[in-house]
Enzyme design. Structure first.
Site, PDB file in Angstrom:
ATOM      1  N   TYR A 141      23.870 -13.206   8.015  1.00  0.00           N
ATOM      2  CA  TYR A 141      23.853 -11.921   8.713  1.00  0.00           C
ATOM      3  C   TYR A 141      24.867 -11.859   9.852  1.00  0.00           C
ATOM      4  O   TYR A 141      25.231 -10.790  10.314  1.00  0.00           O
ATOM      5  CB  TYR A 141      22.449 -11.607   9.271  1.00  0.00           C
ATOM      6  N   LYS A 187      18.851 -24.208  -0.578  1.00  0.00           N
ATOM      7  CA  LYS A 187      19.430 -24.119  -1.922  1.00  0.00           C
ATOM      8  C   LYS A 187      20.501 -25.211  -1.992  1.00  0.00           C
ATOM      9  O   LYS A 187      21.685 -24.957  -2.251  1.00  0.00           O
ATOM     10  CB  LYS A 187      20.008 -22.699  -2.112  1.00  0.00           C
ATOM     11  N   ASP A 219      14.411 -20.730  -4.870  1.00  0.00           N
ATOM     12  CA  ASP A 219      13.945 -19.996  -6.057  1.00  0.00           C
ATOM     13  C   ASP A 219      12.571 -20.484  -6.508  1.00  0.00           C
ATOM     14  O   ASP A 219      11.656 -19.695  -6.756  1.00  0.00           O
ATOM     15  CB  ASP A 219      14.979 -20.046  -7.196  1.00  0.00           C
ATOM     16  N   ASP A 243      14.006 -14.141   5.773  1.00  0.00           N
ATOM     17  CA  ASP A 243      13.786 -12.689   5.756  1.00  0.00           C
ATOM     18  C   ASP A 243      13.030 -12.314   4.482  1.00  0.00           C
ATOM     19  O   ASP A 243      12.026 -11.591   4.512  1.00  0.00           O
ATOM     20  CB  ASP A 243      15.165 -11.997   5.803  1.00  0.00           C
ATOM     21  N   ASP A 247       8.598 -11.631   4.019  1.00  0.00           N
ATOM     22  CA  ASP A 247       8.049 -10.371   3.505  1.00  0.00           C
ATOM     23  C   ASP A 247       7.192 -10.634   2.267  1.00  0.00           C
ATOM     24  O   ASP A 247       6.151 -10.017   2.082  1.00  0.00           O
ATOM     25  CB  ASP A 247       9.171  -9.381   3.160  1.00  0.00           C
TER      26      ASP A 247
END
Ligand code: NAD
Length: 364
Positions: A141, A187, A219, A243, A247
């Protein structure tokens, strides 16, 4: 204790939910003999309307001098067409940066009275109690260079050793005081940044021999999070993965309105519910104030070091839910009510002796 708390109600349901959380903090102060002063300031769309800036300099200055900041939510359709730096959300991003916050804590707990409220089966979510620690100030970001053209766009995912070290320490400290299990999500089979992440997490782990550490690929972890959520205690991850995963985890609890968060790292912590400004229900006394009230409990614990007071407020919320109280977003609630009245029930349930029954309500 004396403490100055800055309150940023923001937009939509923000003012309604912060009002209840401030009243709860005042009730805690009265019960335990503390002196809290609350100072309100503008942020988000309300600040754009009042002075053309979603984070006025005065707000940032007040926050920097406070013991803690309690925020409602920002945003709404009225400001959606504004240029990027005039949008409410940019005020919040600037506030996080301005306070140097790099660790975002999102506890996800499934309350026994609300096991049926989750879209995931009760026998799967039962007993879920995890703390997600998301790196907040680095990664994709904020990475440079970034570039957009109609033919090609670029974003960059950088992390320095120091950025990983400091957030990992926050997560290990939390794990040390919880069930002493930590899973670090990355990852590393594809990304260099993740390889460094893994290496640094392993280095920090040496200082916490009692904490059992696991590494997981994002994943497969995304699947495990809904398939066996109660296996996880502290989850540490970088900005983008955090993020998305936080959620996903929020769904387990049954309503966005229940979940609190804390952003730490700088000198002043920021405490806010995870939900947005909920324009569809704003001003109707329908918003669930529990996410903000539990954020106030995190404020007591993490900003003021008042652990007993935090536990007392959390116990008051627990007992209120247990007795079937809740706003209409909670499917399990047998005594549905409005924002203000739910806040009042929680305050009535507040006691230094959390095992005492709730006055005036039927036990379930
Ligand atoms: P939202 O979280 O505001 O709402 C999503 C859904 O959840 C809505 O149906 C809403 O009614 C419900 N909901 C949210 N909070 C609730 C509560 N306390 N009690 C009961 N129900 C609740 O997300 P959105 O609709 O995607 O975004 C609305 C606005 O909020 C947008 O402008 C967005 O940018 C902003 N936003 C702000 C923050 C923040 O301030 N941290 C976070 C997310 C979204």
């Amino acid at each position: 204790m004396e403490a100055r708390i800055v309150v940023l109600p923001g937009d939509g349901v923000g003012p309604e939910v912060t009002r209840e959380a401030v009243a709860c903090l005042q009730a805690v102060a009265d019960l335990y003999g503390h002196q809290f002063t609350f100072e309100e300031a503008l942020i988000g769309g309300a600040a754009v309307d009042a002075c053309g800036d979603p984070l006025p300099a005065r707000t940032l200055e007040l926050c920097r001098g406070a013991a803690a900041v309690l925020l409602g939510a920002v945003g709404g359709p009225a400001w959606d067409k504004h240029p990027r730096d005039q949008r409410p959300e940019s005020g919040l991003l600037r506030l996080r940066q301005g306070l140097g916050l790099y660790a975002n804590l999102r506890p996800v707990k499934v309350h026994p009275a609300l096991e049926d409220a989750s879209p995931v089966r009760p026998e799967i979510v039962r007993g879920t109690d995890m703390m997600i620690v998301r790196e907040l100030s680095g990664g994709l970001y904020f990475g440079e260079p970034r570039m957009f053209s109609p033919e090609r766009a670029v974003n960059t995912l950088p992390y320095s050793r120091e950025e990983i070290l400091r957030v990992a320490r926050v997560a290990f400290d939390l794990a040390q005081n919880r069930r002493r299990k930590l899973v670090s999500v990355d990852k590393a089979n594809v990304l260099e940044t993740s390889r460094l992440w893994r290496q640094v997490v392993d280095e920090v782990a040496v200082d916490y021999p009692e904490v059992a550490v696991q590494h997981a690929y994002v994943d497969s972890f995304a699947m495990a999070l809904v398939a066996r959520p109660r296996d996880f205690d502290v989850v540490l991850t970088e900005n983008l993965f955090g993020d998305i995963l936080s959620d996903e985890a929020a769904v387990l609890a049954g309503s966005l309105g229940l979940l609190p968060s804390a952003s730490l790292g700088g000198t002043v912590g920021l405490f806010e519910p995870i939900h947005g400004s909920a324009p569809d229900i704003a001003g109707r006394d329908q918003a669930n104030p529990i996410g903000t009230i539990l954020s106030a409990a995190m404020l007591l614990r993490h900003a003021l070091g008042l652990t007993e007071e935090a536990l007392a407020l959390e116990a008051a919320v627990d007992r209120t839910l247990h007795a079937g109280h809740g706003t209409s977003d909670l499917r399990g609630a047998t005594h549905p009510q409005g924002t203000a009245s739910l806040g009042a029930v929680i305050r009535a349930a507040l006691t230094k002796d959390p095992v005492k029954p709730l006055p005036g309500v039927l036990p379930t």
